[in-house]
Design an enzyme around this catalytic site. Structure first.
Site, PDB file in Angstrom:
ATOM      1  N   SER A  96      18.229  32.462   0.598  1.00  0.00           N
ATOM      2  CA  SER A  96      17.646  31.244  -0.314  1.00  0.00           C
ATOM      3  C   SER A  96      18.314  30.257  -0.524  1.00  0.00           C
ATOM      4  O   SER A  96      18.939  29.684   0.843  1.00  0.00           O
ATOM      5  CB  SER A  96      17.323  31.981  -1.564  1.00  0.00           C
ATOM      6  OG  SER A  96      16.895  30.919  -2.426  1.00  0.00           O
TER       7      SER A  96
ATOM      8  N   TYR B  22      11.457  21.103  -0.011  1.00  0.00           N
ATOM      9  CA  TYR B  22      12.424  22.133   0.207  1.00  0.00           C
ATOM     10  C   TYR B  22      12.591  23.102  -1.100  1.00  0.00           C
ATOM     11  O   TYR B  22      12.666  24.337  -1.023  1.00  0.00           O
ATOM     12  CB  TYR B  22      13.749  21.600   0.663  1.00  0.00           C
ATOM     13  CG  TYR B  22      15.150  22.684   0.955  1.00  0.00           C
ATOM     14  CD1 TYR B  22      14.772  23.370   2.020  1.00  0.00           C
ATOM     15  CD2 TYR B  22      16.085  22.751   0.236  1.00  0.00           C
ATOM     16  CE1 TYR B  22      15.721  24.494   2.184  1.00  0.00           C
ATOM     17  CE2 TYR B  22      17.035  23.656   0.464  1.00  0.00           C
ATOM     18  CZ  TYR B  22      16.822  24.661   1.782  1.00  0.00           C
ATOM     19  OH  TYR B  22      18.000  25.581   1.789  1.00  0.00           O
TER      20      TYR B  22
ATOM     21  N   LYS C 177      11.905  27.324  -1.516  1.00  0.00           N
ATOM     22  CA  LYS C 177      12.970  28.350  -2.046  1.00  0.00           C
ATOM     23  C   LYS C 177      12.624  28.863  -3.074  1.00  0.00           C
ATOM     24  O   LYS C 177      12.841  29.946  -3.495  1.00  0.00           O
ATOM     25  CB  LYS C 177      14.000  27.523  -2.033  1.00  0.00           C
ATOM     26  CG  LYS C 177      14.888  27.224  -0.427  1.00  0.00           C
ATOM     27  CD  LYS C 177      14.857  28.348   0.351  1.00  0.00           C
ATOM     28  CE  LYS C 177      15.483  28.175   2.015  1.00  0.00           C
ATOM     29  NZ  LYS C 177      15.646  29.087   2.597  1.00  0.00           N
TER      30      LYS C 177
END
Length: 276
Positions: free
Chosen positions: A132, A146, A150
Site C-alpha cells: 500500500s 492515487y 490505495k
C-alpha cells in the site's frame, strides 16, 4: 523444500529490491515484470524466474503463475507490488487515466490474488502481502486518484484477511512512504507535466509543491529498507495485518490513527493546505 515468492513489478523500486533480498536469503523467486526481455541482472540467478506479468493482462497473470509452479513446484508468498501514482489537480486528470490508476493499483491486485488463491487453498497455506502506501492511510493534495486507489486497496485487503483466515491464508499490508531510491516520484512528476494546467490552481500548487519539496529533503528510507519489511512480513509467522515500512511517515500515520478526527483534520490542513 525451498519456499517460493511471486512478486509483481520487479523491474524497479521495492519489487526489485525485494526480489534481490528474497533470492539472497535462499528463496525461489518468481520475479514478474511487464518487459522481462530488458532485464539484465535477475535472469542470471539460478533461483529466480524472470517472467512477463502485466496486471492489466489476465492471460499474462495465469501464464506467470503456471510457469512459476512448473519451475518451482509451489508458491508460498504473493507480494502484490506493481503500481504507479497519478500526480496533479483532480480536475486536470482524465477519466481514462484514473481508470488506469485503479486498473493497476486495485483491480490488478485483485486479479493476481484471485488467480493464486486456488493454489493457496489446495496447499492450505499462503501469505499475501499487498504493498500500500502512507497515502492509503492519510491523504495528500495533488494525489487524489492515487490516494483513492490505495484507500481502496487497504479496505479490500482488510476485508479479505477475514475471509482467507478460514483457509489458513494470511493477508498483510505494507505501508511505505518517503523513499528516495525509487522512480515513483519521477513518474508522478511526469504525470503532472502531462496534465493541462488551470491558472486558478497555480498559487495552491506552488504552495503545496513547496511543502512536498521540504518533505523530500528529509527522506531517509531506501527501497532496500522496504524490502526488509516485506521479508519480515513474509517470514515472521504472525497474523499481523499492517506494517508501517518507513519512519518518515510514522508521525502522519499516528496522527490519522491515534488522534481525534477534529485534531487530525486541523493538523493536516495546517500542514498541507498552504495559503496562496
Amino acid at each position: 523444500m525451498k519456499k517460493t515468492v511471486l512478486i509483481t513489478g520487479t523491474s524497479t523500486g521495492f519489487g526489485r529490491a525485494a526480489a534481490r533480498l528474497f533470492a539472497s536469503e535462499g528463496w525461489n523467486v518468481i520475479a514478474t515484470m511487464r518487459s522481462p526481455d530488458a532485464e539484465k541482472e535477475l535472469v542470471h540467478r539460478d533461483n529466480v524466474l524472470v517472467i512477463r506479468l502485466d496486471v492489466q493482462d489476465h492471460g499474462s497473470i495465469d501464464r506467470a503463475i503456471s510457469e512459476g509452479l512448473a519451475r518451482f513446484g509451489r508458491i508460498d508468498v504473493l507480494i502484490n507490488n506493481a503500481g504507479f501514482g497519478l500526480h496533479g489537480v483532480f480536475e486536470t486528470i482524465s477519466r481514462e487515466r484514473i481508470q488506469e490508476q485503479f486498473d493497476v493499483n486495485v483491480f490488478g491486485v485483485m486479479d493476481v490474488t484471485r488467480a493464486v488463491l486456488p493454489h493457496f487453498r489446495k496447499q492450505k497455506a499462503g501469505v499475501i502481502i499487498n504493498v500500500s502506501s502512507g497515502a492509503g492511510v492519510f491523504t495528500l493534495p495533488l494525489l487524489s486518484a492515487y490516494c483513492a486507489s490505495k484507500f481502496a486497496l487497504e479496505g479490500f485487503s482488510e476485508a479479505l484477511s477475514y475471509e482467507l483466515a478460514s483457509q489458513n491464508i494470511v493477508v498483510k499490508i505494507v505501508e511505505p512512504g518517503g523513499v528516495t531510491s525509487t522512480d515513483f516520484v519521477k513518474r508522478s512528476g511526469d504525470e503532472a507535466a502531462r496534465n493541462a494546467s488551470i491558472a486558478d490552481y497555480a498559487p495552491f500548487i506552488a504552495g503545496a509543491n513547496a511543502v512536498f519539496d521540504g518533505l523530500k529533503s528529509a527522506r531517509l528510507a531506501s527501497s532496500e529498507d522496504v524490502a526488509r519489511v516485506l521479508f519480515r512480513a513474509a517470514t515472521d509467522g504472525s497474523d499481523q495485518l499492517r506494517y508501517v515500512a518507513t519512519e518518515d511517515i510514522a508521525p502522519l500515520v499516528r496522527a490519522r490513527r491515534e488522534t481525534s478526527e477534529k485534531d487530525y483534520i486541523a493538523f493536516m490542513r495546517s500542514r498541507f493546505m498552504p495559503r496562496p
